[in-house]
Design an enzyme around this catalytic site. Structure first.
Site, PDB file in Angstrom:
ATOM      1  N   PRO A 103      14.078  50.966 -68.206  1.00 33.54           N
ATOM      2  CA  PRO A 103      13.331  50.308 -66.962  1.00 33.54           C
ATOM      3  C   PRO A 103      13.829  49.025 -66.663  1.00 33.54           C
ATOM      4  O   PRO A 103      13.229  48.119 -66.429  1.00 33.54           O
ATOM      5  CB  PRO A 103      11.808  50.163 -67.414  1.00 33.54           C
ATOM      6  CG  PRO A 103      11.927  49.792 -68.892  1.00 33.54           C
ATOM      7  CD  PRO A 103      13.056  50.543 -69.280  1.00 33.54           C
ATOM      8  N   CYS A 104      15.061  49.355 -65.825  1.00 33.47           N
ATOM      9  CA  CYS A 104      15.697  47.857 -65.167  1.00 33.47           C
ATOM     10  C   CYS A 104      14.871  47.424 -63.991  1.00 33.47           C
ATOM     11  O   CYS A 104      15.038  46.452 -63.606  1.00 33.47           O
ATOM     12  CB  CYS A 104      17.151  48.284 -64.674  1.00 33.47           C
ATOM     13  SG  CYS A 104      17.528  49.711 -63.721  1.00 33.47           S
ATOM     14  N   HIS A 105      14.000  48.269 -63.412  1.00 37.32           N
ATOM     15  CA  HIS A 105      12.985  47.984 -62.300  1.00 37.32           C
ATOM     16  C   HIS A 105      12.393  46.808 -62.830  1.00 37.32           C
ATOM     17  O   HIS A 105      11.775  46.212 -61.810  1.00 37.32           O
ATOM     18  CB  HIS A 105      12.363  49.293 -61.771  1.00 37.32           C
ATOM     19  CG  HIS A 105      11.219  49.698 -62.666  1.00 37.32           C
ATOM     20  ND1 HIS A 105      11.710  50.602 -63.644  1.00 37.32           N
ATOM     21  CD2 HIS A 105       9.798  49.295 -62.868  1.00 37.32           C
ATOM     22  CE1 HIS A 105      10.544  50.926 -64.269  1.00 37.32           C
ATOM     23  NE2 HIS A 105       9.385  50.013 -63.633  1.00 37.32           N
TER      24      HIS A 105
END
Length: 90
Positions: free
Chosen positions: A56-58
């Protein structure tokens, strides 16, 4: 875990430690990886993330709380963060 450099792997592992519905700044993530000066390298590793939802780089935001770069676009990043926080803010 997808293929990547040892640094990318380290960053991607740390991304998976950010709890659902929470965010961390690039600086915080750099500190989590053991190099407080690696904020730009963190951004580059995020950009190379091939599995955007599972890694989850968001959940990584600017130090001032601003939404910054996301391969799927900032609108998608905002949508994902809003969904995780239980809302659909516009």
């Amino acid at each position: 875990m997808p293929e990547g450099t040892s640094f990318q792997q380290k960053v991607w592992q740390q991304l998976q430690q950010i709890p659902y519905g929470e965010t961390r700044s690039y600086q915080q993530l750099a500190e989590m990886t053991g190099d407080k000066n690696a904020s730009r390298a963190i951004g580059l590793a995020n950009n190379c993330n091939p599995i955007l939802i599972l890694i989850p780089c968001h959940r990584v935001i600017g130090a001032d709380g601003s939404l910054t770069g996301y391969a799927a676009g900032l609108a998608a990043k905002k949508l994902l963060l809003d969904l995780e926080k239980g809302g659909t803010k516009k």
